[in-house]
Scaffold this active site. Structure first.
Site, short mmCIF file in Angstrom:
data_model
loop_
_atom_site.label_atom_id
_atom_site.label_comp_id
_atom_site.label_asym_id
_atom_site.label_seq_id
_atom_site.Cartn_x
_atom_site.Cartn_y
_atom_site.Cartn_z
CG ASP A 173 -2.02 0.76 1.37
OD1 ASP A 173 -1.73 1.38 0.07
OD2 ASP A 173 -2.51 1.46 2.55
CG ASN A 188 -7.29 -2.15 -6.29
OD1 ASN A 188 -6.25 -2.49 -6.66
ND2 ASN A 188 -7.94 -0.94 -5.39
CB SER A 231 -7.71 -3.88 2.05
OG SER A 231 -7.29 -2.75 2.83
#
Length: 247
Positions: A21, A69, A197
């Site tokens: 990240d 994403n 996440s």
């Protein structure tokens, strides 16, 4: 100080997972587009793979692209896919030379055809390698993984290939995309965010978490050693007490 010298090679996590990240923030700090951060992250990936293999880690999973994403700006997603194709093409022979097997988890059928083709070629090239398994999580999410596993299990029950009462934890794990791999013992997340996440939700049940403020493009071998040393200094109890572990 050379951190690698302090790593206990007899107490390595068999499987390390990484949430890579901070690419966008890294690029923004330098006045560049987000894709500049993704491009600059390739060195971090290369160093992490090399360091893990050199130490003797059995499996390394990198969270490269989540199902969420896909909702990013189309230009960024397109650039990411192109970067994925070129990176796999460049790195596949190096992985093979270093006896590293490449595999993937996730809904890879949703990837562009060029990405799928490069992945297939690289996985075929490296399928017999034994030094370390490198797993790329692509178009992956933990909820997707559990959902597709439930669907497969339900289909087997309906077809008479599995009895409902036999669907315990061990049996269910065979339907997950990570079947055959050990659960991660260490999860590293860069950028300081305090969440997982939607990554490996089932598999991370007893994983040690190591959060770093460092942004992913700046990650190097020494940072992997740092995370492993932190792991080795922890007591893993799996629901037991410290006293039980010493008996």
């Amino acid at each position: 100080m050379n951190l690698r010298e302090n790593v206990d090679l007899n107490n390595l996590p068999k499987h390390i997972a990484v949430i890579m990240d901070g690419n966008g923030r890294w690029a923004k700090k330098r006045g560049g587009l987000r894709i500049f951060g993704h491009q600059s992250a390739i060195t971090a990936v290369r160093e992490t793979v090399e360091a893990a293999a050199e130490l003797g880690v059995e499996c390394l999973t990198l969270y490269a692209f989540s199902t969420e994403n896909w909702s990013r700006p189309a230009m960024e997603v397109s650039a990411l896919m192109q970067l994925l194709v070129s990176s796999i093409r460049k790195e596949a022979s190096k992985l093979n030379k270093n006896n590293i097997r490449l595999t993937t988890i996730g809904d890879t059928a949703s990837l562009p055809a060029a990405c799928q083709n490069e992945l297939k070629e690289a996985m075929e090239m490296t399928k017999d390698n034994t030094r370390m398994t490198l797993v790329l999580a692509l178009s992956y999410s933990g909820r997707w993984d559990i959902t597709q596993a439930v669907q497969k299990a339900a289909r087997d029950v309906a077809q008479g290939n599995l009895k409902e009462q036999d669907l315990n934890e061990k049996a269910f794990e065979k339907y997950l995309s990570t079947a055959g791999l050990p659960d991660p013992e260490l999860l590293i997340r860069t950028s300081g965010e305090q969440r997982i996440s939607n990554f490996l939700l089932w598999q991370l049940a007893y994983t040690e978490l190591y959060i770093m403020e460092l942004l992913w493009p700046d990650f190097r071998k020494e940072h992997l050693y740092e995370a492993i040393l932190a792991y080795q200094n922890r007591e893993r109890r799996f629901g037991k007490t410290s006293e039980q572990l010493t008996k």
